[in-house]
Design an enzyme around this catalytic site. Sequence first.
Site, PDB file in Angstrom:
ATOM      1  N   HIS A   5       0.805  -1.218   0.000  1.00  0.00           N
ATOM      2  CA  HIS A   5       0.000   0.000   0.000  1.00  0.00           C
ATOM      3  C   HIS A   5       0.842   1.275   0.000  1.00  0.00           C
ATOM      4  CE1 HIS A   5       0.393  -0.185   4.502  1.00  0.00           C
ATOM      5  NE2 HIS A   5       0.386   1.125   4.380  1.00  0.00           N
ATOM      6  N   ASP A  30       0.263  -7.548   1.604  1.00  0.00           N
ATOM      7  CA  ASP A  30       0.717  -6.168   1.778  1.00  0.00           C
ATOM      8  C   ASP A  30       2.240  -6.071   1.732  1.00  0.00           C
ATOM      9  OD1 ASP A  30       0.359  -3.475   1.918  1.00  0.00           O
ATOM     10  OD2 ASP A  30       0.117  -3.398   4.094  1.00  0.00           O
ATOM     11  N   SER A  66       4.545   2.946   7.583  1.00  0.00           N
ATOM     12  CA  SER A  66       4.335   1.715   6.834  1.00  0.00           C
ATOM     13  C   SER A  66       5.559   1.352   6.001  1.00  0.00           C
ATOM     14  CB  SER A  66       3.146   1.858   5.892  1.00  0.00           C
ATOM     15  OG  SER A  66       1.955   1.624   6.559  1.00  0.00           O
TER      16      SER A  66
END
Length: 388
Positions: free
Chosen positions: A124, A154, A237
């Site tokens: 993402h 992910d 992230s």
Amino acid sequence: MAAGLVLGGSAVALGWPEGSGAGLTSSPEAGSSTSEGSTSGTAPGGTLPGGGGLGSGSGVPGGSTTLPGTGADSSTGTLDTTTATADQSAGVVLVSTVLGYQSAEAAGSGVVLTSDGIVLTNNHVVEGATEITVTTPSGESYTAEVVGTDASADVAVLQLQDASGLTTATLDDDGDPAVGDAVTAVGNAEGGGVLMAASGTVTALDESITTQAEGVSQGESLSGLIEVDADVVSGDSGGALLDDEGEVVGITTAASSGSADITGYAIPVGDALDVATQILSGQDSDSIVLGYPAFLGVQLATTPGRGAAGTTAGATVAGVVDGTPAAGAGLVAGDTITAVDGVAVADGDALSAALAEHDPGDEVTLTWTTTSGTTAQAAVTLVEGPAA
């Protein structure tokens, strides 16, 4: 499972106009735009289906139910973070992306696996990106290309161009952490361009969560995660979760939102490396996409189009991106694509699946029903799309 989970990449709006049809997720109906003019998630095969939420164009910082953020949100209070030390920063990089089809930018983090520039990050973080720049703690910047992605895990793998002699991260070699172990999350917190460290402890293992669709990222159900009580925020992230030895035990991927107490989640590094190994070996699968997908350049509506005889089977076009194969073919909002290479497509999912079988440079023949009810057909050459 914590409520209100958000993926940890940050994003800054650059003014993608509402109704432009340049989104990357399903729009509520033909011709409509998503809230704040932003979008969620890249569909396979180069369709641009339009999403909900505030997403990449909103500029709403962390602590809400959104990806974006460039400052601490009042709902989270003061973050318990410090500037990462040189040891903590070793092998961790800043990832900046341009989402050209949405006129937006985003930021996240990554972990360097090899000295010649193989970088591990979250899917993402790079999803929907048309340009990716990776910057080391010493300030060296590199253009990055996507080697492959796995949205279901992910995970994404990048290759930095013309990189050599990079400091690599030290990966854990003695098993997963235990509940109660001290850990530190290191990443590009809130897209600030400086690596920050958030200390905490492991509070649970083998956790399952469902993230919300935000920014250009669709929500995903993830399992087997490490849960921590560190102040993980947007931009972290893809960054490193370090143990007390300074070894990477996880890749930060999500955090809870909407409360003062932040709960973070990380993919165990062994699980992320298993996916990365498949990608680097060139093993595509139902979930792994190698390189960049073929791209048509249409935004798909979730509500079917209606012709003279009522609902028309096929994929209804909500918008078309200028300069793409779809625009060149003459497709416009309200048209319904009914076949690819003579094979009927029943809906947007079928169109995406058909196009996903192709590579950039492939020629396909599209058949569609126009808004006036006539049938049109054209051959188009698919181009390289944004990261899947």
